[in-house]
Design a protein around this motif. Sequence first.
Motif, PDB file in Angstrom:
ATOM      1  N   ILE A 284      42.139  38.799  33.974  1.00  0.00           N
ATOM      2  CA  ILE A 284      41.293  38.842  35.151  1.00  0.00           C
ATOM      3  C   ILE A 284      42.483  39.686  35.683  1.00  0.00           C
ATOM      4  O   ILE A 284      44.048  39.444  35.218  1.00  0.00           O
ATOM      5  CB  ILE A 284      41.972  36.754  35.292  1.00  0.00           C
ATOM      6  N   LEU A 285      42.989  39.837  36.685  1.00  0.00           N
ATOM      7  CA  LEU A 285      44.039  40.360  37.644  1.00  0.00           C
ATOM      8  C   LEU A 285      44.101  39.422  38.948  1.00  0.00           C
ATOM      9  O   LEU A 285      42.715  39.955  40.136  1.00  0.00           O
ATOM     10  CB  LEU A 285      43.973  41.463  37.639  1.00  0.00           C
ATOM     11  N   GLU A 295      49.868  38.677  38.897  1.00  0.00           N
ATOM     12  CA  GLU A 295      49.522  37.932  38.080  1.00  0.00           C
ATOM     13  C   GLU A 295      48.090  38.435  37.230  1.00  0.00           C
ATOM     14  O   GLU A 295      47.043  39.110  37.669  1.00  0.00           O
ATOM     15  CB  GLU A 295      49.392  36.245  37.900  1.00  0.00           C
ATOM     16  N   VAL A 296      48.472  38.449  35.949  1.00  0.00           N
ATOM     17  CA  VAL A 296      47.839  39.096  35.046  1.00  0.00           C
ATOM     18  C   VAL A 296      47.044  38.114  33.803  1.00  0.00           C
ATOM     19  O   VAL A 296      47.878  37.872  32.781  1.00  0.00           O
ATOM     20  CB  VAL A 296      47.707  40.648  34.718  1.00  0.00           C
ATOM     21  N   ILE A 362      35.597  40.666  42.618  1.00  0.00           N
ATOM     22  CA  ILE A 362      36.293  40.683  42.931  1.00  0.00           C
ATOM     23  C   ILE A 362      36.484  39.751  43.757  1.00  0.00           C
ATOM     24  O   ILE A 362      34.935  39.754  45.133  1.00  0.00           O
ATOM     25  CB  ILE A 362      37.272  41.723  43.546  1.00  0.00           C
ATOM     26  N   ASN A 363      37.219  38.314  44.222  1.00  0.00           N
ATOM     27  CA  ASN A 363      36.973  37.699  45.640  1.00  0.00           C
ATOM     28  C   ASN A 363      38.373  38.169  46.115  1.00  0.00           C
ATOM     29  O   ASN A 363      39.506  37.019  45.461  1.00  0.00           O
ATOM     30  CB  ASN A 363      36.062  36.332  44.540  1.00  0.00           C
ATOM     31  N   TYR A 375      43.612  38.019  46.167  1.00  0.00           N
ATOM     32  CA  TYR A 375      41.910  38.693  45.548  1.00  0.00           C
ATOM     33  C   TYR A 375      42.227  38.468  43.931  1.00  0.00           C
ATOM     34  O   TYR A 375      43.154  38.715  43.447  1.00  0.00           O
ATOM     35  CB  TYR A 375      41.714  39.938  46.074  1.00  0.00           C
ATOM     36  N   VAL A 376      41.381  37.793  43.920  1.00  0.00           N
ATOM     37  CA  VAL A 376      41.112  38.023  42.053  1.00  0.00           C
ATOM     38  C   VAL A 376      40.266  38.749  41.457  1.00  0.00           C
ATOM     39  O   VAL A 376      39.048  38.505  41.902  1.00  0.00           O
ATOM     40  CB  VAL A 376      40.641  36.099  41.547  1.00  0.00           C
TER      41      VAL A 376
END
Length: 833
Positions: A284-285, A295-296, A362-363, A375-376
Amino acid sequence: MPEQRKTGTPAAISRSALKHGITQAGYHFQALIENSDDAIISKDMSGNITSWNVGAQALFGYAAPYMIGRSMLLLFPVDRHDEEALIFAKILAGEKVEHFETVRLHRDGHLLAVSVTISPIRDGAGRIIGASNIARDISEQVSLANAARRCEAIIASSDDAIISKSLDGTILSWNAAAQTIFGFSAQDMIGASIYTLVPAELREQEDEFLRRLRLGGKVEHVETQRRTKSGGLVDVSISSSPIHDARGKVIGVSKIARDITLQKRAEARLQLTSRVFSSTHEGILITDAVGSIVEVNESFLRISGYRREELLGQSPRMFRSSRQGPEVHEAMWAELAATGSFQGEAWSRRKDGEAYAGLLSINAIADSNGKVHNYVAMVADITPLRTKQEELERMLHFDPLTTLANRILLGDRLQQALLLAQRTGQSVAVLYLDLDRFKQINDGYGHDIGDQVLVAVAQNMLGAIRDTDTLARMGGDEFVVVLQDVGAACYPDQLVERILQACARPLAIGELLLQVSASIGMTVFPADGGDADQLIRHADQAMFVAKRDGRNRICHFDSAFEAGIELRNVQLSRLALAMRNDEMLLHYQPKVNMRLGTVTGVEALVRWQHPERGLLAPAAFLPVLQDDPLEAVLGELVIEQALAQMARWQSAGLRLPVSVNIAASHLQMADFAERLGTLLQRYAQVDPGDLELEILETSALRDLQAVATVMHACLALGVHFAVDDFGTGYSSLTYLRRLPAATLKIDQSFVRDLLVDHDDLSIVQSVIALAGVFQRAVIAEGVESEEIGARLLDLGCDTAQGYVIARPMAASAIADWLRSWRPCASWKGRLPA
């Protein structure tokens, strides 16, 4: 003066007035008919037209002089001809046929939806001498009715609640989806207030919606909550629009409500995921709104190979791999900007430079005002899966032993080479190679040594050709080489000689020193104008000649081809003589409606009455004529013989529609329609509508536009068309839609075995269904048993021809056959299954 001779008496005035009134009424009645918008037509008891008004000309496109005396069947589609017999049965019984909805043919061939009223015409003695027809165009009503039904079907089948209401909120309509979402039935809600669905705390919101809509505004995609019949709340997205009358006044409101409960739950799950993302197996980024990494999780660090501090503040662009171009990332960001999400696969790069395949989701995370804050991205490493897929693709396109191109890739490469050659004027040489004495090596030293020989020879050949050329293994010890842009005529021979020498080079296989040679067949495009498959086949044929003539040599396809041309020229000369000597004659095979037991026409089939060899079937001579000018000469001869025979039958009181097979090269001649018109004028007593031209599906596919253009010109003459051998040409729906053929003929190769071959049955069913969808008549060829005919009737195919009905026969035998023929017992009156 005597009393009885006075004029002006009441009796005299009445008779004069009556006569005058009758005359005036006749004029008025005639004017009414002539100026009616409806088609008003009369016909005699033979079905021939005796009067034709202006409305008929406007509706059907024919002028009265053309139609008077012609059969009413000219206006009937082929599959509607049986209606005329049913109509006449009622007329003979003295009945009227009122407001009968059916279809009729316009002059240009398109179908018209009409409402028909038909009444008997009686003479002074009360005898029925004909019938009057009043036809009204109802195409617009039918179209509107269909549109209304489609609209109703859309509303009924929609997953969204579609509701209409008055300006005070009274519900006027309520679809099935509304009941599904809110629980209330239409009976519950029609006439009730929309506020029945509105929670108390949201009544002001609904008030505002109604106020805005009364002013002509809209409410678009507002997320809110509404009450259900059970008392609970459902999350919905609402869009409302005002309904205007013809003057633009707002008279009501339409509302669409979509259940977004699942969407809301998904958002909740995403929030949950963001809180526990560190424990998931997927990487997850998270970035900020401008794309900087904020964040990752640990999984992403494991996948990428970076440390957390090396990534924070960086752009995801640092992971780009050279395995895909920048357009992939541009498309991804475009979709994110448009929809707020993206799902797909992308290649990325680890810290050590290794590429890996990722399944990417991606959302965009936005606030209640729609502003994006983050964006996640979730990444699953699917490199092992993609590596396996690439391996499978290599297996699909490359030979596993030699790693050369296989048949599939060869076909694609050769097709591309031919297209390039056509654009640039280059030449392409195709070589077919077979290794000489390879079997002895395989048998003497074993398959392992044989495989090593194949690999070594393949490498030697690769060294002898250019990078732009293709070497493929066809299987065993056979190879194909495609040489692009071979230039001058001598140049291909130099290249092929190098390949021949490469094949003959001694091979050191372990401690063995082995040697093979090759027999090579060669053809060159465009001198050889075949397609990809034909070029390979021609080269293969030449290779066999090379092997026959001593091996380790090159053989060109040209010499054998020229010999074939000489033989064909001799055959063509003899056929030309046969046409001049009237050795060509026609036999006729009947076509019948199996269900009604009626004969619908005959197909004209050419035969050659050879003076030495006797009566020859078409297969003995037609292939020689293919694409030769004589093919058109024979085609025109067949049309003229058929028209002459139709005229003779008609003089004898027998009217039979006749279908004639037309070759594609004949049909596409620039003056085909003009010459056909000349023949029709020569035999003016024959109704052009009784002549049907049959074209092969496979030949029509060669040049669809040219064929369709000629067909339309012939349709204007009144001639009909059928597509013969339908199902053998892999035609598309666009092809079927563009060809103005009234009839599809199911190829006999599918009909013969439909009782035992499921694939043939499926094809027959599909053709019948297509004919129904596109409003084409359908006829089956090759019906050779009563059982096949019965099965076709069950499938909805009524018309057929085949040996169980009749074999092709001379014209002189047709009358006797018509008198004696009876349909099979299981056919007549049989209803579709």
